[in-house]
Design a protein around this motif. Structure first.
Motif, PDB file in Angstrom:
ATOM      1  N   LEU A  26       0.622  -1.138  -0.201  1.00 36.35           N
ATOM      2  CA  LEU A  26       0.015   0.217   0.002  1.00 36.35           C
ATOM      3  C   LEU A  26       0.921   1.311  -0.173  1.00 36.35           C
ATOM      4  O   LEU A  26       0.420   2.324   0.488  1.00 36.35           O
ATOM      5  N   ALA A  27       2.153   1.167  -0.687  1.00 36.21           N
ATOM      6  CA  ALA A  27       2.950   2.219  -0.354  1.00 36.21           C
ATOM      7  C   ALA A  27       2.513   3.431  -1.466  1.00 36.21           C
ATOM      8  O   ALA A  27       1.674   3.112  -2.424  1.00 36.21           O
ATOM      9  N   PRO A  28       2.798   4.666  -1.064  1.00 37.33           N
ATOM     10  CA  PRO A  28       2.436   5.812  -1.974  1.00 37.33           C
ATOM     11  C   PRO A  28       2.908   5.510  -3.452  1.00 37.33           C
ATOM     12  O   PRO A  28       4.024   4.788  -3.733  1.00 37.33           O
ATOM     13  N   LYS A  29       2.244   5.797  -4.673  1.00 38.56           N
ATOM     14  CA  LYS A  29       2.659   5.808  -5.898  1.00 38.56           C
ATOM     15  C   LYS A  29       4.003   6.378  -6.128  1.00 38.56           C
ATOM     16  O   LYS A  29       5.022   5.896  -6.939  1.00 38.56           O
ATOM     17  N   SER A  30       4.424   7.500  -5.480  1.00 41.47           N
ATOM     18  CA  SER A  30       5.459   8.115  -5.728  1.00 41.47           C
ATOM     19  C   SER A  30       6.790   7.491  -5.206  1.00 41.47           C
ATOM     20  O   SER A  30       7.700   7.158  -5.843  1.00 41.47           O
ATOM     21  N   GLU A  31       6.553   6.649  -3.937  1.00 40.44           N
ATOM     22  CA  GLU A  31       7.746   5.850  -3.669  1.00 40.44           C
ATOM     23  C   GLU A  31       7.828   4.626  -4.320  1.00 40.44           C
ATOM     24  O   GLU A  31       8.896   4.019  -4.556  1.00 40.44           O
ATOM     25  N   LEU A  32       6.722   3.823  -4.991  1.00 33.39           N
ATOM     26  CA  LEU A  32       6.918   2.968  -5.957  1.00 33.39           C
ATOM     27  C   LEU A  32       7.395   3.253  -7.036  1.00 33.39           C
ATOM     28  O   LEU A  32       8.458   2.596  -7.732  1.00 33.39           O
ATOM     29  N   LEU A  33       7.187   4.457  -7.534  1.00 35.81           N
ATOM     30  CA  LEU A  33       7.721   4.827  -8.856  1.00 35.81           C
ATOM     31  C   LEU A  33       9.388   5.168  -8.516  1.00 35.81           C
ATOM     32  O   LEU A  33      10.045   4.494  -9.554  1.00 35.81           O
ATOM     33  N   ASP A  34       9.901   5.690  -7.788  1.00 31.89           N
ATOM     34  CA  ASP A  34      11.231   5.837  -7.425  1.00 31.89           C
ATOM     35  C   ASP A  34      11.823   4.367  -7.000  1.00 31.89           C
ATOM     36  O   ASP A  34      12.903   4.377  -7.588  1.00 31.89           O
ATOM     37  N   THR A  35      11.146   3.787  -6.589  1.00 34.62           N
ATOM     38  CA  THR A  35      11.922   2.380  -6.334  1.00 34.62           C
ATOM     39  C   THR A  35      11.881   1.602  -7.580  1.00 34.62           C
ATOM     40  O   THR A  35      13.026   0.995  -7.874  1.00 34.62           O
ATOM     41  N   TYR A  36      10.793   1.325  -8.622  1.00 34.69           N
ATOM     42  CA  TYR A  36      11.183   0.824  -9.652  1.00 34.69           C
ATOM     43  C   TYR A  36      12.007   1.336 -10.617  1.00 34.69           C
ATOM     44  O   TYR A  36      12.764   0.886 -11.199  1.00 34.69           O
ATOM     45  N   TYR A  37      12.038   2.935 -10.439  1.00 34.46           N
ATOM     46  CA  TYR A  37      13.274   3.539 -11.449  1.00 34.46           C
ATOM     47  C   TYR A  37      14.495   2.945 -11.046  1.00 34.46           C
ATOM     48  O   TYR A  37      15.490   2.714 -11.863  1.00 34.46           O
ATOM     49  N   ASN A  38      14.602   3.236  -9.628  1.00 31.84           N
ATOM     50  CA  ASN A  38      16.080   2.807  -9.183  1.00 31.84           C
ATOM     51  C   ASN A  38      16.631   1.539  -9.168  1.00 31.84           C
ATOM     52  O   ASN A  38      17.635   1.037  -9.402  1.00 31.84           O
ATOM     53  N   LEU A  39      15.336   0.511  -9.226  1.00 29.72           N
ATOM     54  CA  LEU A  39      15.740  -0.715  -9.405  1.00 29.72           C
ATOM     55  C   LEU A  39      16.171  -1.178 -11.073  1.00 29.72           C
ATOM     56  O   LEU A  39      16.895  -1.725 -11.071  1.00 29.72           O
ATOM     57  N   GLY A  40      15.460  -0.366 -11.635  1.00 28.24           N
ATOM     58  CA  GLY A  40      15.656  -0.419 -12.961  1.00 28.24           C
ATOM     59  C   GLY A  40      17.195  -0.027 -13.395  1.00 28.24           C
ATOM     60  O   GLY A  40      17.949  -0.548 -14.008  1.00 28.24           O
ATOM     61  N   TYR A  41      17.605   0.883 -12.800  1.00 26.01           N
ATOM     62  CA  TYR A  41      18.666   1.608 -12.901  1.00 26.01           C
ATOM     63  C   TYR A  41      19.959   0.661 -12.330  1.00 26.01           C
ATOM     64  O   TYR A  41      21.026   0.222 -12.916  1.00 26.01           O
ATOM     65  N   ALA A  42      19.690  -0.019 -11.334  1.00 27.09           N
ATOM     66  CA  ALA A  42      20.791  -0.886 -10.516  1.00 27.09           C
ATOM     67  C   ALA A  42      20.818  -2.200 -11.395  1.00 27.09           C
ATOM     68  O   ALA A  42      21.962  -2.715 -11.684  1.00 27.09           O
ATOM     69  N   TYR A  43      19.431  -2.668 -11.946  1.00 28.36           N
ATOM     70  CA  TYR A  43      19.767  -3.764 -13.073  1.00 28.36           C
ATOM     71  C   TYR A  43      20.588  -3.385 -14.316  1.00 28.36           C
ATOM     72  O   TYR A  43      21.475  -4.188 -14.622  1.00 28.36           O
ATOM     73  N   GLU A  44      20.326  -2.249 -14.663  1.00 26.23           N
ATOM     74  CA  GLU A  44      20.941  -1.675 -16.005  1.00 26.23           C
ATOM     75  C   GLU A  44      22.470  -1.637 -15.713  1.00 26.23           C
ATOM     76  O   GLU A  44      23.440  -2.178 -16.342  1.00 26.23           O
ATOM     77  N   GLU A  45      22.675  -1.132 -14.522  1.00 29.68           N
ATOM     78  CA  GLU A  45      24.443  -1.107 -14.311  1.00 29.68           C
ATOM     79  C   GLU A  45      24.939  -2.406 -14.115  1.00 29.68           C
ATOM     80  O   GLU A  45      26.187  -2.506 -14.110  1.00 29.68           O
ATOM     81  N   THR A  46      24.179  -3.702 -13.737  1.00 29.51           N
ATOM     82  CA  THR A  46      24.680  -4.980 -13.449  1.00 29.51           C
ATOM     83  C   THR A  46      24.556  -5.548 -14.606  1.00 29.51           C
ATOM     84  O   THR A  46      24.858  -6.672 -14.653  1.00 29.51           O
ATOM     85  N   LYS A  47      24.112  -4.862 -15.966  1.00 29.80           N
ATOM     86  CA  LYS A  47      23.835  -5.479 -17.104  1.00 29.80           C
ATOM     87  C   LYS A  47      22.922  -6.616 -17.187  1.00 29.80           C
ATOM     88  O   LYS A  47      22.763  -7.605 -18.214  1.00 29.80           O
ATOM     89  N   ASN A  48      21.955  -6.559 -16.215  1.00 25.60           N
ATOM     90  CA  ASN A  48      20.654  -7.176 -16.434  1.00 25.60           C
ATOM     91  C   ASN A  48      19.718  -6.548 -17.137  1.00 25.60           C
ATOM     92  O   ASN A  48      18.595  -5.914 -16.587  1.00 25.60           O
TER      93      ASN A  48
END
Length: 86
Positions: A26-48
């Motif tokens: 039930l997290a606020p959408k803004s927190e989920l947005l930031d988390t998914y974006y940062n997760l995408g960035y972390a995956y991108e940096e690890t070449k996944n």
């Protein structure tokens, strides 16, 4: 040596982001947005690239008007097409 440390940091961040997402139904959408974006960035940096693409797509569902997210998705679709389709 610095690159290995950075990749380990990103791998740790990926674990942390995934734990956070599982616990925040039930997290606020803004927190989920930031988390998914940062997760995408972390995956991108690890070449996944496939996981990065999926995380950015989830962020895009939350905010379809964010041009940075759209650019990340487009970049992965163009530059890493084979990786994200497998």
């Amino acid at each position: 040596a610095v690159a290995k440390c950075a990749i380990q940091d990103y791998k740790g961040a990926i674990i942390d982001f995934n734990i956070y997402l599982k616990s925040q139904t039930l997290a606020p959408k803004s927190e989920l947005l930031d988390t998914y974006y940062n997760l995408g960035y972390a995956y991108e940096e690890t070449k996944n690239y496939k996981e990065a693409y999926l995380a950015y797509k989830k962020a895009n569902v939350i905010n379809p008007f964010d041009n940075d997210i759209k650019n990340k998705i487009s970049y992965l679709e163009i530059m890493h097409k084979n990786e994200i389709q497998n």
